[in-house]
Design a protein around this motif. Structure first.
Motif, short mmCIF file in Angstrom:
data_model
loop_
_atom_site.label_atom_id
_atom_site.label_comp_id
_atom_site.label_asym_id
_atom_site.label_seq_id
_atom_site.Cartn_x
_atom_site.Cartn_y
_atom_site.Cartn_z
N GLU A 85 -22.22 16.89 -40.38
CA GLU A 85 -21.50 15.99 -41.27
C GLU A 85 -22.52 15.13 -42.02
O GLU A 85 -23.13 14.22 -41.46
N GLU A 96 -28.06 10.57 -44.03
CA GLU A 96 -27.73 10.63 -42.60
C GLU A 96 -26.99 11.93 -42.31
O GLU A 96 -26.34 12.49 -43.19
N VAL A 97 -27.13 12.40 -41.09
CA VAL A 97 -26.43 13.59 -40.65
C VAL A 97 -25.88 13.34 -39.24
O VAL A 97 -26.62 12.87 -38.37
N ARG A 98 -24.62 13.61 -39.06
CA ARG A 98 -24.01 13.56 -37.73
C ARG A 98 -23.90 15.00 -37.24
O ARG A 98 -23.23 15.83 -37.86
N VAL A 99 -24.56 15.28 -36.14
CA VAL A 99 -24.60 16.64 -35.59
C VAL A 99 -23.71 16.66 -34.34
O VAL A 99 -24.01 15.98 -33.35
N VAL A 100 -22.64 17.44 -34.40
CA VAL A 100 -21.74 17.59 -33.26
C VAL A 100 -22.00 18.95 -32.62
O VAL A 100 -21.95 19.98 -33.30
N ALA A 116 -22.22 14.29 -29.62
CA ALA A 116 -22.59 13.99 -31.01
C ALA A 116 -23.96 13.33 -31.05
O ALA A 116 -24.30 12.51 -30.18
N PHE A 117 -24.74 13.70 -32.07
CA PHE A 117 -26.09 13.16 -32.25
C PHE A 117 -26.22 12.69 -33.69
O PHE A 117 -25.67 13.30 -34.61
N SER A 118 -26.95 11.62 -33.89
CA SER A 118 -27.14 11.10 -35.25
C SER A 118 -28.58 11.33 -35.68
O SER A 118 -29.52 11.20 -34.89
N ASP A 120 -31.19 10.32 -38.97
CA ASP A 120 -31.38 9.58 -40.22
C ASP A 120 -32.74 9.87 -40.85
O ASP A 120 -33.27 9.05 -41.61
#
Length: 395
Positions: A85, A96-100, A116-118, A120
């Motif tokens: 995301e 930013e990227v939200r990695v699920v 979930a991992f963030s 930046d």
């Protein structure tokens, strides 16, 4: 540790374009490297190949039943998939990227674990082809994902220092590399992109290895040798130095430089004795000089390192057949077929062994299987000739 296999699927995304595609491919590159090198997990790449130089985005996440069915067909025990995301939503810039990440076993009813991992460490214009990537930050997030997977599948210890082994800290070099590895389709484009990756980072070990494999596959052995000698000088003491030496030995042997190839493989084994490819390549070189005992010992050593290494089982089966030890050949070839059930040469060799043991009915079955799997190829033709010989003896 028991053999653990993990099927990695394409992640869905809320963005389209080169930036999101390249980031997805880079994440897969680091995840694959981490699982294999840092945790000893066998990875099955279940992501779709690029089409005409483009990676198609996945707009909806995979269903659990889809990944489980695909994992069962591929022989993976675990399934890993998820979503990317990119944000901020609505902005022309990605910051930013939200990695699920989803993880489950292939069996129905197994729990689905989600984390979930963030991230930046990405700066890019959404519609651009350029990205500014913080590679150490990507490596750190990969370590977090690796720890999640390792704990979930029961890997006791991991080696985080090996996550980036063979890769580069240059985002420019990595982008060229991932284009060559996972996006470009024709060999000339791949070679050009690998060369650009090496120009951006002259110590990019996996770029040397992949480019050398491409050159050797084309039969361009002289160029492969020149490039690998340059890599050898630049990668003294690097963890992938034995892999560079292994390919150098292969190229030298193809050029008829037998003694040089053997010496290079011996050097590679002195650096890392458990290198399976080197063990089997040196064994095959010994077979060329009919040093059967030396070859057999190296193949058996490879199996002591990894009893699931298919090539060693196949080569031992072929060697036992040449030595006339047909029962041993049967045992080795059966094990190879369990690991690689679609190889027509294995069925031909097994059928020939069984024919020599006067088990003609079984021999005909396996020889027929070789013909079925390779009706127009050399393995099928050899199996047909053996079938004719057997049936001629019965007539």
């Amino acid at each position: 540790m028991d053999d653990i296999s993990l099927g990695i699927f394409q992640f869905s995304t809320n963005a389209v374009g080169r930036v999101s595609s390249v980031f997805e491919q880079l994440l897969f590159l680091f995840l694959n490297n981490a699982m294999v090198r840092a945790a000893g997990i066998r990875v099955l790449d279940l992501t779709p190949p690029a089409r005409h130089g483009e990676v198609l985005s996945l707009t909806r996440p995979h269903r659990v039943d889809e990944v489980r069915e695909a994992a069962r067909e591929a022989g993976a025990i675990y399934c890993l998939w998820g979503s990317l995301e990119f944000g901020p939503v609505g902005s022309p810039w990605i910051r930013e990227v939200r990695v699920v990440v989803n993880l489950t076993q292939r069996d129905e009813g197994a729990a689905v674990l989600t984390r979930a991992f963030s991230f930046d460490g990405l700066r890019a214009e959404a519609r651009s082809s350029h990205l500014n990537l913080d590679v150490p930050a990507l490596e750190d997030m990969t370590e977090e994902i690796l720890q999640f997977v390792a704990e979930s599948v029961g890997v006791g210890e991991v080696e985080p220092a090996r996550i980036g082994e063979g890769l580069s800290l240059s985002d420019r070099a990595l982008v060229y590399f991932v284009y060559a590895l996972r996006i470009a389709t024709d060999p000339q484009s791949k070679k050009r992109l690998y060369m650009k990756a090496l120009a951006a980072d002259p110590r990019f070990a996996l770029a040397y290895v992949n480019l050398a494999q491409l050159l050797i596959g084309e039969g361009n052995h002289g160029q492969a040798v020149r490039m690998l000698l340059k890599a050898r000088a630049r990668l003294k003491g690097h963890p992938l130095e034995p892999d560079v030496l292994n390919l150098l030995g292969v190229a030298l042997l193809h050029m008829g430089m037998y003694r040089d190839a053997v010496q290079v493989w011996k050097k590679a084994l002195s650096l890392r004795r458990d290198n399976l490819e080197v063990l089997c390549n040196l064994a095959s070189a010994y077979l060329m000089k009919e040093r059967w005992s030396d070859a057999e010992e190296l193949y058996r050593e490879a199996l002591r390192v990894d009893e699931r290494y298919p090539l060693a089982w196949l080569c031992l089966g072929r060697l036992m057949l040449r030595k006339g030890e047909f029962q041993e050949a049967e045992r080795f070839l059966n094990r190879y077929i369990q690991l690689c059930p679609g190889d027509p040469w294995a069925y031909f060799l097994l059928g020939s062994s069984l024919a020599s043991l006067d088990r003609k009915g079984e021999a005909e079955f396996f020889l027929g299987k070789a013909v079925q799997l390779d009706p127009q190829g050399q393995a099928g033709a050899s199996a047909r000739r053996e079938l004719q010989r057997i049936r001629g003896e019965e007539a």
